[in-house]
Structures are given as structure tokens and as C-alpha cells.
Design an enzyme around this catalytic site. Structure first.
Site, mmCIF file in Angstrom:
data_model
loop_
_atom_site.group_PDB
_atom_site.id
_atom_site.type_symbol
_atom_site.label_atom_id
_atom_site.label_comp_id
_atom_site.label_asym_id
_atom_site.label_seq_id
_atom_site.Cartn_x
_atom_site.Cartn_y
_atom_site.Cartn_z
ATOM 1 N N CYS A 1 -64.835 104.633 35.136
ATOM 2 C CA CYS A 1 -64.597 105.135 33.730
ATOM 3 C C CYS A 1 -64.892 103.729 32.948
ATOM 4 O O CYS A 1 -64.173 103.045 32.237
ATOM 5 C CB CYS A 1 -64.037 105.930 33.177
ATOM 6 S SG CYS A 1 -64.684 106.586 31.704
ATOM 7 N N CYS B 1 -64.471 104.133 29.089
ATOM 8 C CA CYS B 1 -62.726 104.580 28.381
ATOM 9 C C CYS B 1 -61.414 103.018 28.861
ATOM 10 O O CYS B 1 -61.670 102.255 28.353
ATOM 11 C CB CYS B 1 -61.946 104.956 29.895
ATOM 12 S SG CYS B 1 -62.257 106.782 30.026
ATOM 13 N N ASP B 2 -62.192 102.276 29.762
ATOM 14 C CA ASP B 2 -61.793 101.429 30.559
ATOM 15 C C ASP B 2 -62.341 99.694 30.104
ATOM 16 O O ASP B 2 -61.703 98.820 30.514
ATOM 17 C CB ASP B 2 -61.147 101.360 32.017
ATOM 18 C CG ASP B 2 -60.398 102.478 32.402
ATOM 19 O OD1 ASP B 2 -59.417 102.963 31.432
ATOM 20 O OD2 ASP B 2 -60.023 103.188 33.513
#
Lengths: 303, 78
Positions: free
Chosen positions: A132, A135-136
């Protein structure tokens, strides 16, 4: 054990919409899901959900959840369905926490990221390897990273990362990238993205965190020093727990126009099915259809 | 009993939002550390957990990785 009218498996756009329709039909039902929002929660900007000219994935997920909560729906979150058994028109659903019974099921379990299947992938997950970018990605500011894949999701990840990371490599195993032309152009103009076509990842290496990947090109193997690995090689349906349901060659559940599967009483909706287009708005509509079909089935059976 | 609760998160991760929402619903005060904009916080999180996934909670020194509702409840005494 209590017998519900319906159990909905999954709480993405399909499962949540099904739950709203089921609640409005006053069915006695349960929603079981590992998460809320499914892939929508991980999406960036959404500009094609009618009524919202622009909304982010997490925001739309929150709207979905609020809508569901309004009806006081019984939700088992962080719970994974392992399988089911049908006996005398009653389904016994087994999860990692408990057993439940119902007269009908809606499967809306969606899709998940495909894994690379190379040594080091599991060990370095969350230690520099992630599925992701949204997200990261921010954790890799100023670092050298690699995006694995060549389609739209890989380009989307690269577009996000080129603004954060020092250098981004795109490792693609075909002879050219296949994403949207607009995205491709932005990437080519960026100056800090290197595209490596016809390259395959054969291993992820590191100590506590990722330090490099092994890549192969025409039988030549070399190491590429990176601190982040973003795997973007597509999605697979979450249908592995369903043994007796008919699926197509891509492991998607086959449904008819009324969202029925080959097993009477089991309906399916959204990205886990063979419906061609995978879109949030389509999944939501399919969820509504599945709930209405389940309602009709229950009425006809007089359960 | 006043607890020290820290949430290591990024602004874009959905589970981080859910953790924060859960804490708010339970009237738990917490310090939010955005590891995307704050390198020190990112290093601190990685040192505490040896991994890079968010969210991470630090409840009076007890480290919880991910939105594990049961563990969080237990740690907070809810």
C-alpha cells in the site's frame, strides 16, 4: 444456536450496501468482515462516485460506515470466515472466532493484493516491503525505492512515491508499461524514476529492514540497493475459503443477473464475482441487488 | 488514572483513522505522531517495533502494532 435470515461476508462497498438494503427489509442478519471499506479504504482520490465530484477513499469509507451504523447493524469486525457447510437449507458459517447459522449468505469478500511469491517477501513485509503506497509511502521520504509491476496500480504508486522518495525504480516483467498514457507521461518527465522493463524480481534481501532486491534480466541476475519495495502486481479474489461454489478461471465467483451463485441461498456481489467491471459504484449497486435477491429468496422459501 | 497514549500514524492510512476514531469514541486522550512528516517520530517507532507498518500504539510503554481492538481495550482497561 440462533439462525439468522442472512449473513453478509465482507464490508466493502458491496457488503455495506447489501447491509443497508437488508436492514431496510427488516431482515435479521449479521455482517462478518476482516475490515471496513475493503479496497475503497486504500484508494486515493475518487472522482467517479455519483454525488461526490471528489472524495478520498478513507472519507467515502467513513460515509459508508456511518450509513451502515445508522441502522444499528450487527457487525463482527476483525473476523475471518474460514468456510461454510449447508445442511437442510441452513448454512453453518465458521470463522476464526465462532460459528454462526443462517438461511442465506451474501459473499462480498472482495479482492486482495497479489503476492510476488519470492524469497524474502513474507519476512520483510512491514520491514520495508508493502502493498500500500498510499499508506506507507510517506515513511520512505528521501529513500531509494522500487515499485514492482507495470499496470495502473504500479504507475499510481510510482506517481505518489516520486514526490517523496529520492529515487524510484519501476520493475516490470513485460517489455513495456501498460498504464494510462497521462500517468506514464508524468512519470517519464519526473527525472527521478527509472523504468526497468523485462526485469523480474527473484528475491528481497536485507537485515532487519529491506536493503536490496535481486532482479533478473535475460538470465543475468544482479542486486539493486533499495530500502522500500512496493508490490503492485494486481489483485486476486478472496474466494479461497469457498470450496463448493462455482468460480471462473480467475477464481471469481460466477453469478447470474440476480447475483445468485450455483448454490441456492448463496448470493455474491462486488469484486469477488465475475462481474467484468471492478468499480466502487458497481460493487455498491451489486450489493443492493444481492440483498434484494436474498430477500426474495427468503420470502419464497418462507423462512 | 491518566495513561500516556501515543499513536504513530500517517494521514493517509485507513487503520490509523480507525484507531484514532476508536480512542476518541472512548474518550481516551492521545498524542498523535505523524511519522510521514516527522522523521524523529518515524525513527522512534521503528526503534520501538523493528518494523515500518502503521498504526502503532504506545500505551504506557506497551506496544501494539495495528488496530487490534481487543489488545487495545485490554491495555486501556476498557
Amino acid at each position: 444456536m440462533k439462525i439468522y435470515d442472512l449473513i453478509i461476508i465482507g464490508a466493502g462497498p458491496a457488503g455495506i450496501t447489501a447491509s443497508v438494503y437488508a436492514a431496510r427489509k427488516k431482515l435479521d442478519f449479521l455482517v462478518i468482515s476482516l475490515d471496513i471499506g475493503g479496497q475503497t479504504a486504500w484508494s486515493g482520490d475518487i472522482e467517479n462516485y455519483t454525488g461526490y465530484q471528489f472524495i478520498s477513499g478513507p472519507e467515502l469509507t467513513q460515509k459508508f460506515e456511518e450509513h451502515m451504523r445508522k441502522y444499528g447493524i450487527a457487525l463482527k469486525e476483525n473476523e475471518e470466515v474460514l468456510g461454510f457447510k449447508k445442511t437442510n437449507e441452513i448454512f453453518l458459517v465458521k470463522t476464526n472466532k465462532a460459528d454462526y447459522q443462517a438461511y442465506s449468505l451474501i459473499i462480498a469478500s472482495g479482492k486482495k493484493s497479489r503476492e510476488l511469491g519470492v524469497p524474502g517477501e513474507k519476512e520483510f513485509k512491514n520491514h520495508g516491503l508493502t502493498y500500500c503506497a498510499t499508506c506507507d509511502g510517506p515513511l520512505f521520504a528521501g529513500k531509494v525505492v522500487a515499485v514492482i509491476g507495470g499496470g495502473n496500480s504500479a504507475l499510481d504508486a510510482a506517481l505518489q512515491l516520486m514526490k517523496i522518495a529520492k529515487q524510484t525504480y519501476i520493475i516490470n516483467n513485460t517489455d513495456r508499461l501498460t498504464g494510462d498514457a497521462v500517468m506514464l507521461q508524468k512519470i517519464q518527465e519526473a527525472g527521478n524514476v527509472t523504468i526497468l522493463n523485462n526485469h523480474q524480481v527473484s528475491a528481497v534481501l536485507g537485515d532487519k529492514f529491506v536493503r536490496a532486491i535481486k532482479i533478473k534480466h535475460k538470465d543475468q541476475e544482479k542486486e539493486l540497493a533499495v530500502e522500500g519495495v512496493f508490490v503492485e502486481i494486481g489483485l486476486i479474489p478472496n474466494s479461497g475459503f469457498l470450496k463448493d461454489i462455482e468460480k471462473n478461471s480467475r477464481n471469481e465467483i460466477n453469478i447470474n443477473l440476480d447475483n445468485q451463485t450455483n448454490i441456492p441461498g448463496i448470493f455474491a456481489a462486488g469484486d469477488v464475482t465475475n462481474v467484468l467491471e471492478k468499480q466502487i459504484i458497481i460493487a455498491a449497486g451489486e450489493g443492493a441487488k444481492a440483498a434484494l435477491s436474498a430477500f426474495r429468496y427468503l420470502s419464497q422459501k418462507k423462512f | 488514572m491518566a495513561q500516556s497514549v501515543k499513536v504513530y500514524s500517517t494521514s493517509t492510512c485507513p487503520w490509523c483513522m480507525r484507531v484514532k476514531q476508536f480512542l476518541k469514541e472512548n474518550n481516551i486522550e492521545f498524542q498523535n505522531l505523524d511519522v510521514s512528516g516527522d522523521q524523529l517520530a518515524a525513527d522512534e517507532m521503528m526503534a520501538k517495533t523493528g518494523q515500518m507498518g502503521v498504526p502503532v500504539l504506545d500505551i504506557d510503554g506497551e506496544i501494539i502494532i495495528g488496530f487490534d481492538k481487543e489488545k487495545i481495550k485490554l491495555a486501556l482497561g476498557l
